[in-house]
Write an enzyme that holds these catalytic residues in place. Structure first.
Site, short mmCIF file in Angstrom:
data_model
loop_
_atom_site.label_atom_id
_atom_site.label_comp_id
_atom_site.label_asym_id
_atom_site.label_seq_id
_atom_site.Cartn_x
_atom_site.Cartn_y
_atom_site.Cartn_z
N HIS A 177 0.93 -1.04 0.00
CA HIS A 177 -0.07 -0.02 0.07
C HIS A 177 0.86 1.07 0.13
O HIS A 177 1.73 1.20 0.64
CB HIS A 177 -1.09 0.11 1.16
N ASP A 205 -0.55 -2.10 14.93
CA ASP A 205 -1.61 -1.39 14.15
C ASP A 205 -2.72 -1.21 14.93
O ASP A 205 -3.40 -1.97 15.75
CB ASP A 205 -2.07 -2.48 12.80
N HIS A 212 -8.09 -3.92 8.53
CA HIS A 212 -7.59 -3.77 9.78
C HIS A 212 -8.38 -4.25 10.80
O HIS A 212 -9.69 -4.66 10.99
CB HIS A 212 -7.47 -2.27 10.17
#
Lengths: 560, 560
Positions: free
Chosen positions: A82, A200, A373
């Site tokens: 990404h 994350d 996510h």
């Protein structure tokens, strides 16, 4: 410090972790790991400009710390392909040279990017399970699920211990390709002992689980089944599994697939070449051929899920696409979330599609997109598996970092073992401690056209002022000999008022400027800086009083 | 046309409805009703500028049609006091004079607005149930629920028939003040026969019902109960019932209430004076006094729910508020929805509050806000009660208008009886027909400072260019006698590059400009427009090649 490794560690040599991007902010992820004389870099991402960064194309991390320590950099490791993890490479690679390690898909996308910029790099393809020794580090690639193929986390080991760097991830028990993320390996590392985890935090505010990518396929099926109209689908071009699902459902219902938009074409080419995408034979057709097919056999996949001005879907909506025109009844499927800030752009495209008679189906009510996510429940699972001694929440804004810290605390971690910090901070780890001990240069470097870093706060402040109220140039020629006015003052404005309808105002400005200059001459003012200041001051306050605007005023004196 | 009223109607005199704002767009609501020689205006709202309208403060409807027909305007009727329904009044009243009819709360807010602009108007206070005759129209005020007190719908009757103009509304069976909207009256009108309905489409994409305002009170209660920290709440200042609920819950738990932010102070003053707010004695305190209270007795209500730069909450978050500083533990409650486009501004404020140690509770997960607009189920109820012959969905963007049309069709209305149109279109109604028959001038008039309409597309285009790449001024003095270069060229840039670090580039530009001028002289070019054009062209293409930027280039020749 009676820990097991004490004999082998020079205690002066600590592990340093230095985030240069992606912490207390979204985007431009870049983290530096440093042990002794060795440095490795994880991800080299770009960010998008804020609303008030007029004219800026891309934001990249300030890597002056890396440039200064160029000779110590042993490798660049990429978690996935990404833009916010690889997008700054073409800029950073001008100054920094090191082998780039990544999976096949990730490096395929990097290759594409480097070709665009006429750059070359030493790229080394790895796969999940590989353990790469670099200097006194070893870096293990661990398979995770995400909204792009071939994403990995890293277990980074040096004599101080092992750090788990998750990258972006979620747990998908039924992914389209590649199997569920390697929870077993995370568990094994946890059993062996993990010094710290950088994890994350994107979806930490959302309870429960992120849905499986596969669930979107069911939604597509329902929208394709029995549809007699053309179907146009937009999604993120990097989401290969999503595109695969669209192609599968199209093939299932006898539709041919054409693609529009450069990044979508590129993604399709790379992922097919590298074997990440399997296209049923005879399914893909050229965009030019699609017109000759009956409506019920047409599926077009386009870019433009964020309403980008030049994207295929925007051009289709506003009738500026060369090959595709909206026909009443067209079913347009938006298979993407809205990135904050793009609401109005996307809204404008949707309205235009409606206006032309299309049917628009979007994500909100139809399960046409799933996040890449982890939500709270997934985060808890990973924390429970990895059991790190220290925890550094990353990849998120302040509120996410704090929420992630609370989540870890709710699982029993002591707040003393959690470090919330920001870019540029040096986090120093020993076997028993983890704390911020210093600062290195960090920040946002702005890219405008070919210029990297030549637009800073002064230029941006000027652009903001120019944007809001325009510019007024006051030009006058003055005698070199006696400082008297030779010609002018002449007034030129841009972005201030519509000149043809404001001739009177412009004349007033000329009169006022002349009066100021006469006064300066009368007072024997000879310093041109002072004269310019006087003109600027008088015009400025006159204009604010009269118009409540504050244009930039540029007095120019020509010496003749 | 064998309808009952045929004897009394001059068939040449049709009812015309002309939307000048708020149709196929959000904001600046203004609708013109016209019968014979009589015109009435419903709402005079403002809109917010789009992202690319640099420097623009407010957008108002183009009312040149009304100015032209000034003598025929019998009255301005206001449905409620929100900016998108009354905000353009201070500008429009400069050109248009007519009595303004509205409820007490609405006119109280208009009064405040007119005072700010030093304007006066003939205002006539009405209340729900009133029927006002104006020319050959009568206008009946009907009570509705909305996110502001004292909102009404209108039943507008002329010899052609009755039109129901809903304004903004929802059905709240348990409102904080004023009772549920008058469904009975809508039903009676439906029984008598309604020619057409213009109905709010804002929430037509949402299924079900909008929750009652009262439900937010329960959420507040849960957040105040047992809290030992200071509580700071932000909401829309116009939502008097919401503020009332905050004050009630504060009083219930022994907290004093102070207010920060001008619009919040104004709203509180007006609504208390007019009797719309009941403050328990001793509850309100001055902001200056609040510091001396223990934390658990403090409640502050502020502006800033949209992250506005100068609002109280933004100033509190970024430590630029004179009286309030964030203390760790402060509970900040955001009781408002996010208006699309404001996501990033609000996000920045929330992050900053977190960074300073505050706890932020926002709308998403905590039922801290309810909409003021009807969802699908409520819309169906109103359609079923009013049973209009013709339906004109309004107050929404294209996709909402079309979704509303489908909702009406799903209830049995023929698509032939539904008119989806846009501003400036003349909708002509007879007892049996409803169609678009013409166009009048309409559009967006931009307000920048004191200037109304002096910034148009040319100026905006220049501002955009200036914003993106800055400006380069090239000044040279040339001889009047022979056209030779006397001095210069001198280059001045703003918003292009940081000059101190780009001296070389600036010198290159000077050299290039000199070369162009020499060439012009050599070729005996004397027309200064051509010379300027040559300079501009050469510099422009040089810069684009070198920097990929496209700054505005302004060549100025001083004749000496």
């Amino acid at each position: 410090m009676p820990s097991k490794g004490v004999l082998y560690v020079n205690m002066a040599e600590k592990l340093k972790i230095i985030p240069l991007g992606g912490l207390d902010e979204i985007g431009k992820n870049l983290t530096v790991y440093e042990y002794g004389n060795d440095i490795i870099v994880v991800d080299v991402g770009m960010g998008f400009p804020d609303n008030d960064m007029y004219g800026i194309d891309v934001v990249i991390p300030d890597v002056s710390y890396l440039i200064k320590n160029q000779s110590r950099i042993r490798g660049i490791f990429l978690t996935h392909g990404h833009e916010d993890h690889i997008g700054a490479l073409p800029y950073v690679l001008r100054d920094i040279h090191a082998p780039i390690y990544g999976t096949k898909m990730t490096l395929g996308l990097v290759q594409l990017k480097l070709e665009e910029h006429n750059l070359k790099a030493d790229m080394r393809v790895c796969q999940a399970g590989d353990v790469i020794p670099v200097g006194r580090f070893t870096v293990e690639f661990i398979h995770v699920n995400h909204s792009i193929s071939d994403a990995v986390a890293f277990a980074i080991t040096c004599p101080v211990g092992t750090v788990v760097h998750t990258g972006d991830w979620k747990i998908d028990p039924t992914p389209i390709s590649g199997g569920m993320m390697d929870l077993t390996r995370f568990g094994e590392l946890g059993e062996q002992g993990v010094l710290a985890m950088l994890c994350d935090s994107t979806n930490v505010e959302r309870p429960g689980f992120t849905k499986s990518e596969r669930s979107v396929g069911d939604s597509f099926d329902a929208l394709f089944r029995g549809c007699e109209e053309r179907i146009i689908v937009t999604t993120f071009s990097s989401n290969v599994d999503r595109i695969q699902q669209i192609i599968n459902v199209a093939a299932r219902y006898g539709r041919k697939v054409a693609v529009s938009g450069r990044s979508m074409e590129n993604a399709l080419r790379v992922s097919t070449e590298l074997g990440y995408m399997k296209v049923p034979e005879g399914t893909m057709v050229d965009l030019a051929q699609i017109k000759s097919l009956p409506k019920r056999q047409i599926c077009i996949i386009t870019t433009g899920s964020q309403g980008e001005t030049m994207s295929a879907l925007t051009r289709i909506a506003f009738s500026t696409h060369r090959q595709i025109e909206i026909q009443p009844g067209d079913r347009i499927i938006l298979s993407a979330s809205t990135i904050p800030g793009n609401e109005n752009a996307i809204g404008a495209v949707i309205n235009e599609l409606y206006r032309k008679g299309a049917e628009v189906v979007n994500e909100r009510s139809n399960n046409l997109h799933v996040s890449g996510h982890a939500c709270q429940q997934e985060l808890r699972i990973l924390h429970a598996l990895v059991k790190p001694k220290f925890f550094i929440p990353v990849h998120g804004e302040q509120r996410m970092l704090q929420t992630h810290s609370k989540l870890a605390q709710s699982m029993g971690m002591s707040p003393k073992n959690i470090v919330i910090t920001e870019i540029g901070k040096v986090i120093e780890l020993t076997k028993d401690s983890c704390k911020v001990t210093g600062t290195v240069p960090s920040g946002k470097v702005l890219v405008d056209g070919y210029g990297v870093g030549d637009v800073g706060s002064v230029v941006l402040r000027d652009r903001k002022r120019l944007a809001e109220d325009g510019v007024i140039v006051v030009v006058m020629s003055m005698s070199h000999a006696d400082g008297s006015l030779v010609s002018g003052p002449e007034i030129i404005t841009r972005g201030f008022v519509y000149v043809k309808e404001s001739e009177e105002l412009i004349e007033e400005l000329e009169t006022l400027a002349t009066r100021v200059l006469t006064e300066c001459e009368y007072r024997h003012m000879t310093d041109w800086t002072n004269i310019k200041g006087a003109v600027k001051g008088e015009l400025s306050s006159f204009l604010y009083k009269k118009t409540k605007r504050n244009p930039m005023i540029l007095p120019v004196i020509m010496e003749v």
